[in-house]
Design an enzyme around this catalytic site. Structure first.
Site, mmCIF file in Angstrom:
data_model
loop_
_atom_site.group_PDB
_atom_site.id
_atom_site.type_symbol
_atom_site.label_atom_id
_atom_site.label_comp_id
_atom_site.label_asym_id
_atom_site.label_seq_id
_atom_site.Cartn_x
_atom_site.Cartn_y
_atom_site.Cartn_z
ATOM 1 N N HIS A 434 7.866 -11.020 -13.460
ATOM 2 C CA HIS A 434 6.945 -11.796 -14.285
ATOM 3 C C HIS A 434 5.787 -12.355 -13.452
ATOM 4 O O HIS A 434 4.619 -12.264 -13.841
ATOM 5 C CB HIS A 434 7.698 -12.938 -14.975
ATOM 6 N N CYS A 765 -13.392 13.703 14.488
ATOM 7 C CA CYS A 765 -12.617 12.564 13.980
ATOM 8 C C CYS A 765 -12.641 11.391 14.950
ATOM 9 O O CYS A 765 -11.830 10.485 14.851
ATOM 10 C CB CYS A 765 -11.176 12.981 13.666
#
Length: 812
Positions: A434, A765
């Site tokens: 909840h 990279c």
């Protein structure tokens, strides 16, 4: 069709069966019951099982009020209400609920309910079938108006008297404090909202398990994943945050192609389970789960995949009905008697469903400090604030707007103060409890499942709540500075040069996928090994030879649920790789094989028994030289198995492989042969194998390397180090380390030229193009295919490259 107690032609019915209801009946039976009818009527033919039942209509509720002359009394009690005066709200709500529960059920309505219940008993071939009695307000579960659990649900209800009383309690729950407050805040008139009650055959999940499921990632809004939470017993424990459930991610696109893409399986604590309290006063009760059961997953792989397929079917059906993408929030249960799975509920997911991600916000800490407590992060924000510990609902009057709410768990009664909170921290609960659901709707960061938050955090503490560091949320002592970067994604074109990303953390992959990109040029195994696996692969292969000690104890504990210890390594590594590859699917994701140095491998659990001590690990036993060497060959086989599982079991054929530190052509051939021996054959099922270009020999012999590899990724960090002879870890000679040095640039220019001549892919990279715009310009001019960058510079570099290409190619 089930029998109906009255003729629809004569008057509006008080009771409708599920097969008489569809989504168009929301005004009549509310969102929950309309959705149940929609699934029962239209999706049963597609294999989705929904327990049968019936619903009382809004007309029945209004008839009940009218016959008992309650409307005027309720209006009077709500007149002049200030929903923020909590004591006054409680008093008025209590009086209205008592009025409803103490009023008799009108005979005409009672007869229809009892007749319908008798038919349900007849269908089940039982004298008195157990039913779930669920509220369904007619303004509930609509987009933009769906807080979790506004009205009540009653489980394990048996017998007509109990049923009638439970229906009246549902009617009364339309006037709980939270429901009154919710309607006031949402602008709904109290008298215009009616209540339908669903009466549905109970699934005996108290003898098995149940849970919730989303057809979208609840944190990032990533559309291609199903998230399933599961725990033993009835499902209320998950929603209420009483247990930390098992958590599973399944990838939708390849699932529907027939693959088995369970991207992640996370074992929850599952400390308690909600079961029938036979003969007791409370109908249901929580009991401890035996330790041996807690250590097992509550669902089998087959059941996980079945539920995920149902989620896809439900989502597709509702998307067609609404004429737009409609992700779904669902409840399911497994019957412990029959072993069957059932769908209990489905409603549109209200946080991400209609949200466009044209503007991204990135929160980043700019400092650090002592971490007071950790848990599961909900949302991606960072806030500063003052702690207020509230241990029970009776104390909520103490809470001031703008404070950080710290509590055991929340339920719908807490919503009035949750709306005022700057952040929420709970001891219990998973990412679908909840507290998590409501905090997402409110846009408030939350950290759930901290276990000891209410003990560690004290009233008045000034803290920083950070949900911006991946899956683990942290509460820091004091105000840690942070920044917010906003990125507008509208109308950003794609440059000719591909802009890819360097990604190591699987937990960030779904979020990062929203950045404009052309895939992942470098997916690092090292992060996954350090944070997910943590155990040296050779320690798992040769576990019996390990000496007794802490490392061996840790391995036993971590691998306890796996049939073979090596299965742990394969599963965790494949999950980590799979999460990244799924996030960017179907774009290329280039996975670099493990590139630890010996001193870094030794830091893994059990690693010291298998790693030599080297004087200079940077240029020692690392990369390709390990993979075919008897010292690591069996460990490399596990790496191959993990990649093969991610490709062939998960269906993620967008995964390519990159080999680091290939010193000679002959070494490259040996690694390719070793991979083929382990089921990864170059060219088979589209498998491409690349190599890092990070050693001068790679450049000098580029033509020869082109004969055995599909392409290169330039590792500018190591290449600079070895071209200039500078240890990049040494601060003494750091000033000499510069990727822009002419010697380095000539090497890079040479290998790009060779790759182009041989029609092989080539990218970079390293960090240089991010750090130095002039270096990026140099690479683009040389004709490099792609730049793979860290996520924080992707947008900036993309814009720079677009401007650069515009100037370079404006005549094209």
């Amino acid at each position: 069709m089930n029998p109906t107690p009255n003729s629809l032609k004569d008057k509006k019915p008080f009771v409708l069966w599920f097969d008489q209801i569809s989504l168009k009946d929301i005004p009549l039976v509310g969102g929950k019951n309309a959705s149940l009818g929609e699934m029962y009527s239209h999706l049963s033919s597609k294999g989705i099982k929904v327990p049968n039942g019936f619903a009382t209509t809004a007309e029945a509720y209004r008839f009940f009020l009218s016959e008992n002359r309650l409307e005027e009394e309720i209006k009077e009690l709500l007149s002049g209400l200030d929903p923020h005066d909590l004591e006054n709200l409680r008093d008025r709500g209590r009086k209205i609920r008592a009025l409803i529960i103490d009023s008799p059920m009108p005979k005409e309505l009672e007869n229809e309910i009892i007749n319908a219940y008798a038919n349900l008993n007849k269908e089940a071939k039982q004298q008195a079938v157990d039913v779930a009695v669920r509220s369904s307000a007619t303004a509930e579960d609509l987009p933009g108006a769906s807080f979790a659990g506004q009205q009540e649900t009653y489980l394990n209800v048996r017998g007509k008297d109990n049923l009638l009383h439970s229906i009246k309690k549902c009617f009364a729950s339309l006037f709980t404090d939270r429901a009154i407050s919710y309607r006031s805040d949402m602008g709904f008139e109290h008298t215009k909202v009616a209540l339908s009650v669903g009466v549905q055959r109970m699934v005996r999940s108290d003898l098995a398990c149940s849970g919730v499921m989303f057809s979208i990632d609840t944190e990032s809004g990533f559309r291609n994943a199903v998230l399933i939470n599961s725990s033993y017993g009835l499902g209320e424990n998950i929603v209420q945050g009483i247990v930390n459930p098992d958590e599973f991610y399944v990838f939708k696109p390849t699932l529907m192609q027939g693959f088995q893409p369970i991207l992640q399986k996370r074992l929850g604590g599952k400390e308690m389970k909600l079961v029938y309290d036979i003969g007791g006063e409370k109908i249901v009760k929580n009991v401890p789960v035996p330790p041996e059961e807690r250590k097992k997953f509550s669902l089998s792989d087959e059941e996980i995949l079945t539920l995920a397929k149902w989620a896809c079917i439900v989502e597709e059906h509702y998307s067609q009905l609404h004429g737009r993408f409609t992700p779904m929030d669902m409840e399911w249960a497994k019957d412990g008697l029959s072993g069957e799975l059932f769908m209990l509920q489905a409603r549109p997911e209200t946080v991400h469903g209609g949200k466009a991600r044209n503007v991204l916000e990135f929160y980043r800490l700019k400092g650090t400090g002592p971490v007071l407590i950790e848990g599961r992060s909900v949302g991606e924000k960072i806030v500063h604030g003052k702690i207020k510990v509230i241990k029970s609902i009776q104390q909520i009057d103490r809470f001031e707007p703008g404070e950080i709410l710290v509590t055991e768990k929340t339920d719908p009664d807490w919503e009035p103060i949750m709306k005022k909170a700057k952040a929420i921290v709970t001891n219990r609960g998973g990412r679908t409890c909840h507290a998590a659901i409501v905090s997402r709707e409110l846009g408030v960061p939350a950290i759930v499942g901290t276990e000891r938050g209410t003990e560690v955090l004290k009233d008045g503490m000034i803290v920083t709540v950070s949900c911006a560091e991946g899956e683990v949320g942290k509460v820091y002592n004091g105000e840690i500075p942070f920044e917010i970067e906003k990125v507008n994604l509208e109308n950003i074109p794609r440059p000719r040069t591909k802009i890819m990303m360097n990604v190591g953390n699987p937990e960030e992959a779904f979020d990062l996928s929203f950045l404009p990109n052309d895939g992942v040029g470098l997916a690092r195994e090292e992060f996954i090994l350090t944070n997910y696996v943590r155990i040296h692969p050779m320690a798992l292969v040769h576990f019996d030879q390990l000496k007794e000690g802490e490392d061996k104890k840790k391995i036993i504990e971590m691998t306890e649920i796996y049939p073979r210890k090596t299965d742990f390594f394969v599963e965790k590594l494949s999950e980590g790789i799979g999460m990244i590859a799924a996030a960017f699917y179907p774009k290329d994701v280039i996975v670099r094989l493990s590139d630890f140095k010996t001193n870094e491998y030794a830091n893994l659990i059990g690693g010291q028994d298998f790693e030599p001590i080297e004087r200079n690990p940077m240029i020692g036993f690392r990369g390709a030289s390990r993979y075919y060497n008897p010292r690591y060959q069996e460990g490399f086989a596990l790496e191959c198995q993990a990649i093969r599982k991610a490709r062939e079991t998960f269906g993620l054929f967008n995964i390519k492989i990159m080999i680091p530190v290939v010193r000679t052509v002959e070494e490259g051939k040996k690694v390719i042969a070793e991979m083929e021996k382990n089921g990864l054959k170059k060219g088979e099922k589209g498998l491409e194998i690349y190599m890092m270009c990070e050693i001068p020999s790679n450049v000098i012999l580029a033509e020869e390397f082109c004969e055995i590899f599909d392409g290169f990724s330039i590792g500018s960090n190591d290449l600079t180090q070895l071209v200039l002879g500078v240890d990049r870890d040494s601060e003494i000679v750091a000033s000499l380390y510069d990727e822009r040095n002419e010697a380095v640039k000539r090497m890079i220019s040479s290998v790009i030229k060779t790759a182009k001549q041989k029609q092989k892919k080539i990218g970079i990279c390293g960090e240089a193009p991010s750090n130095y715009p002039e270096f990026a310009e140099f690479l683009v001019k040389e004709g490099i295919d792609s730049l793979s960058l860290s996520a924080d510079v992707v947008i900036k570099t993309t814009l720079n490259i677009l401007e650069l290409e515009k100037n370079l190619f404006q005549s094209s």
